[in-house]
Design a protein around this motif. Sequence first.
Motif, PDB file in Angstrom:
ATOM      1  N   ARG A  93       0.789  -1.206   0.164  1.00 51.21           N
ATOM      2  CA  ARG A  93       0.171  -0.094   0.075  1.00 51.21           C
ATOM      3  C   ARG A  93       0.932   1.156  -0.135  1.00 51.21           C
ATOM      4  NH1 ARG A  93      -3.937  -2.480   4.033  1.00 51.21           N
ATOM      5  NH2 ARG A  93      -5.494  -3.552   2.813  1.00 51.21           N
ATOM      6  N   PRO A  94       2.010   1.299   0.848  1.00 51.99           N
ATOM      7  CA  PRO A  94       2.874   2.554   0.782  1.00 51.99           C
ATOM      8  C   PRO A  94       3.518   2.624  -0.544  1.00 51.99           C
ATOM      9  CG  PRO A  94       3.028   1.503   2.971  1.00 51.99           C
ATOM     10  CD  PRO A  94       2.385   0.426   2.173  1.00 51.99           C
ATOM     11  N   MET A  95       3.692   1.637  -1.084  1.00 47.47           N
ATOM     12  CA  MET A  95       4.420   1.916  -2.408  1.00 47.47           C
ATOM     13  C   MET A  95       3.660   2.380  -3.660  1.00 47.47           C
ATOM     14  SD  MET A  95       6.602  -1.759  -2.295  1.00 47.47           S
ATOM     15  CE  MET A  95       7.040  -1.776  -4.133  1.00 47.47           C
ATOM     16  N   LEU A  96       2.228   1.751  -3.517  1.00 45.54           N
ATOM     17  CA  LEU A  96       1.375   2.337  -4.461  1.00 45.54           C
ATOM     18  C   LEU A  96       0.962   3.751  -4.295  1.00 45.54           C
ATOM     19  CD1 LEU A  96      -0.688   1.948  -6.998  1.00 45.54           C
ATOM     20  CD2 LEU A  96      -2.223   0.807  -5.325  1.00 45.54           C
ATOM     21  N   ASN A 130     -14.349   6.465  -2.896  1.00 43.53           N
ATOM     22  CA  ASN A 130     -13.947   6.246  -4.088  1.00 43.53           C
ATOM     23  C   ASN A 130     -12.992   7.083  -4.804  1.00 43.53           C
ATOM     24  OD1 ASN A 130     -16.017   4.405  -5.194  1.00 43.53           O
ATOM     25  ND2 ASN A 130     -17.580   5.878  -4.286  1.00 43.53           N
ATOM     26  N   PRO A 131     -12.258   6.930  -5.627  1.00 43.58           N
ATOM     27  CA  PRO A 131     -11.008   7.838  -6.249  1.00 43.58           C
ATOM     28  C   PRO A 131     -11.816   8.929  -7.169  1.00 43.58           C
ATOM     29  CG  PRO A 131     -11.164   5.938  -7.419  1.00 43.58           C
ATOM     30  CD  PRO A 131     -11.949   5.707  -6.463  1.00 43.58           C
ATOM     31  N   SER A 132     -10.996  10.232  -7.249  1.00 45.20           N
ATOM     32  CA  SER A 132     -11.299  11.166  -7.932  1.00 45.20           C
ATOM     33  C   SER A 132     -10.843  10.602  -9.316  1.00 45.20           C
ATOM     34  CB  SER A 132     -10.509  12.241  -7.715  1.00 45.20           C
ATOM     35  OG  SER A 132      -9.315  12.232  -7.892  1.00 45.20           O
ATOM     36  N   PHE A 133     -11.420  11.301 -10.338  1.00 44.58           N
ATOM     37  CA  PHE A 133     -11.087  10.889 -11.670  1.00 44.58           C
ATOM     38  C   PHE A 133      -9.553  10.896 -11.967  1.00 44.58           C
ATOM     39  CE2 PHE A 133     -10.218  11.585 -16.218  1.00 44.58           C
ATOM     40  CZ  PHE A 133     -10.559  10.323 -16.690  1.00 44.58           C
ATOM     41  N   LYS A 134      -8.891  11.815 -11.615  1.00 41.42           N
ATOM     42  CA  LYS A 134      -7.388  12.185 -11.623  1.00 41.42           C
ATOM     43  C   LYS A 134      -6.608  11.013 -11.011  1.00 41.42           C
ATOM     44  CE  LYS A 134      -3.784  15.567 -10.770  1.00 41.42           C
ATOM     45  NZ  LYS A 134      -3.529  16.918 -10.130  1.00 41.42           N
ATOM     46  N   LEU A 135      -7.089  10.660  -9.669  1.00 41.11           N
ATOM     47  CA  LEU A 135      -6.628   9.566  -8.929  1.00 41.11           C
ATOM     48  C   LEU A 135      -6.791   8.237  -9.635  1.00 41.11           C
ATOM     49  CD1 LEU A 135      -4.868   8.448  -6.478  1.00 41.11           C
ATOM     50  CD2 LEU A 135      -7.194   8.300  -5.284  1.00 41.11           C
ATOM     51  N   LEU A 136      -7.934   7.965 -10.010  1.00 39.79           N
ATOM     52  CA  LEU A 136      -8.535   6.668 -10.859  1.00 39.79           C
ATOM     53  C   LEU A 136      -7.447   6.579 -12.107  1.00 39.79           C
ATOM     54  CD1 LEU A 136     -10.086   4.350 -11.297  1.00 39.79           C
ATOM     55  CD2 LEU A 136     -11.629   5.918 -12.801  1.00 39.79           C
ATOM     56  N   VAL A 137      -6.876   7.579 -12.833  1.00 34.69           N
ATOM     57  CA  VAL A 137      -6.069   7.453 -13.978  1.00 34.69           C
ATOM     58  C   VAL A 137      -4.802   7.046 -13.402  1.00 34.69           C
ATOM     59  CG1 VAL A 137      -5.054   8.764 -15.618  1.00 34.69           C
ATOM     60  CG2 VAL A 137      -7.402   8.943 -15.373  1.00 34.69           C
ATOM     61  N   LYS A 138      -4.501   7.611 -12.134  1.00 34.92           N
ATOM     62  CA  LYS A 138      -2.927   7.275 -11.753  1.00 34.92           C
ATOM     63  C   LYS A 138      -2.823   5.754 -11.270  1.00 34.92           C
ATOM     64  CE  LYS A 138      -1.793  11.980 -10.331  1.00 34.92           C
ATOM     65  NZ  LYS A 138      -1.253  12.615  -9.094  1.00 34.92           N
ATOM     66  N   ILE A 139      -3.918   5.421 -10.499  1.00 32.17           N
ATOM     67  CA  ILE A 139      -4.027   4.074 -10.012  1.00 32.17           C
ATOM     68  C   ILE A 139      -3.996   3.023 -11.334  1.00 32.17           C
ATOM     69  CG2 ILE A 139      -5.310   2.468  -8.944  1.00 32.17           C
ATOM     70  CD1 ILE A 139      -6.232   4.525  -6.948  1.00 32.17           C
ATOM     71  N   LYS A 160       3.643   6.122  -5.473  1.00 31.28           N
ATOM     72  CA  LYS A 160       3.235   6.132  -6.986  1.00 31.28           C
ATOM     73  C   LYS A 160       2.339   7.172  -7.297  1.00 31.28           C
ATOM     74  CE  LYS A 160       5.109   1.829  -8.783  1.00 31.28           C
ATOM     75  NZ  LYS A 160       5.686   2.020 -10.125  1.00 31.28           N
ATOM     76  N   VAL A 161       1.060   7.109  -6.770  1.00 30.08           N
ATOM     77  CA  VAL A 161      -0.097   7.918  -7.310  1.00 30.08           C
ATOM     78  C   VAL A 161      -0.193   9.204  -6.427  1.00 30.08           C
ATOM     79  CG1 VAL A 161      -1.232   5.799  -8.099  1.00 30.08           C
ATOM     80  CG2 VAL A 161      -1.708   6.693  -5.820  1.00 30.08           C
ATOM     81  N   GLY A 162       0.492   9.475  -5.497  1.00 33.21           N
ATOM     82  CA  GLY A 162       0.481  10.693  -4.651  1.00 33.21           C
ATOM     83  C   GLY A 162      -0.529  10.852  -3.671  1.00 33.21           C
ATOM     84  N   VAL A 163      -0.769   9.751  -3.067  1.00 33.28           N
ATOM     85  CA  VAL A 163      -1.800   9.745  -1.713  1.00 33.28           C
ATOM     86  C   VAL A 163      -1.012   9.115  -0.627  1.00 33.28           C
ATOM     87  CG1 VAL A 163      -3.936   9.756  -3.388  1.00 33.28           C
ATOM     88  CG2 VAL A 163      -3.007   7.889  -2.575  1.00 33.28           C
ATOM     89  N   SER A 164      -1.724   9.142   0.261  1.00 34.88           N
ATOM     90  CA  SER A 164      -1.196   8.245   1.575  1.00 34.88           C
ATOM     91  C   SER A 164      -1.577   6.810   1.431  1.00 34.88           C
ATOM     92  CB  SER A 164      -1.784   8.566   2.995  1.00 34.88           C
ATOM     93  OG  SER A 164      -3.282   8.571   3.016  1.00 34.88           O
ATOM     94  N   ALA A 216      -0.451   3.029 -13.037  1.00 37.56           N
ATOM     95  CA  ALA A 216       0.571   2.292 -11.821  1.00 37.56           C
ATOM     96  C   ALA A 216       0.255   0.760 -11.886  1.00 37.56           C
ATOM     97  CB  ALA A 216       0.294   2.875 -10.356  1.00 37.56           C
ATOM     98  N   LEU A 217      -1.044   0.422 -12.013  1.00 37.27           N
ATOM     99  CA  LEU A 217      -1.281  -1.163 -11.890  1.00 37.27           C
ATOM    100  C   LEU A 217      -1.654  -1.684 -13.446  1.00 37.27           C
ATOM    101  CD1 LEU A 217      -3.739  -1.323  -9.075  1.00 37.27           C
ATOM    102  CD2 LEU A 217      -1.235  -1.742  -8.970  1.00 37.27           C
ATOM    103  N   ASP A 218      -1.314  -0.850 -14.380  1.00 36.08           N
ATOM    104  CA  ASP A 218      -1.347  -1.271 -16.009  1.00 36.08           C
ATOM    105  C   ASP A 218      -2.693  -1.945 -15.837  1.00 36.08           C
ATOM    106  OD1 ASP A 218      -0.703  -1.569 -18.334  1.00 36.08           O
ATOM    107  OD2 ASP A 218       0.128  -3.532 -17.964  1.00 36.08           O
TER     108      ASP A 218
END
Length: 67
Positions: free
Chosen positions: A23-26, A46-55, A29-33, A58-60
């Motif tokens: 969890r800390p590594m992800l 639920n994630p914001s759209f911006k966070l969703l794209v980053k996740i 990568k995506v800029g959250v805690s 990161a997870l392909d």
Amino acid sequence: MTKNSPEKRENLTLKRIEKKLTRPMLAKKVGVSAEHIKSLEYGRVNPSFKLLVKICDALDSKADELF
């Protein structure tokens, strides 16, 4: 927005583990805690759209595979 279904939440956790990310590594990568990642995995938020794209990047993965 409705909470994530248990199956979809599980997909997020499984994909993170498959990519050998903690969890800390992800979170880094995506800029959250790490706590925010945990809240996403447990369906508390639920994630914001911006966070969703980053996740997804990161997870392909695609959004509909994770949430």
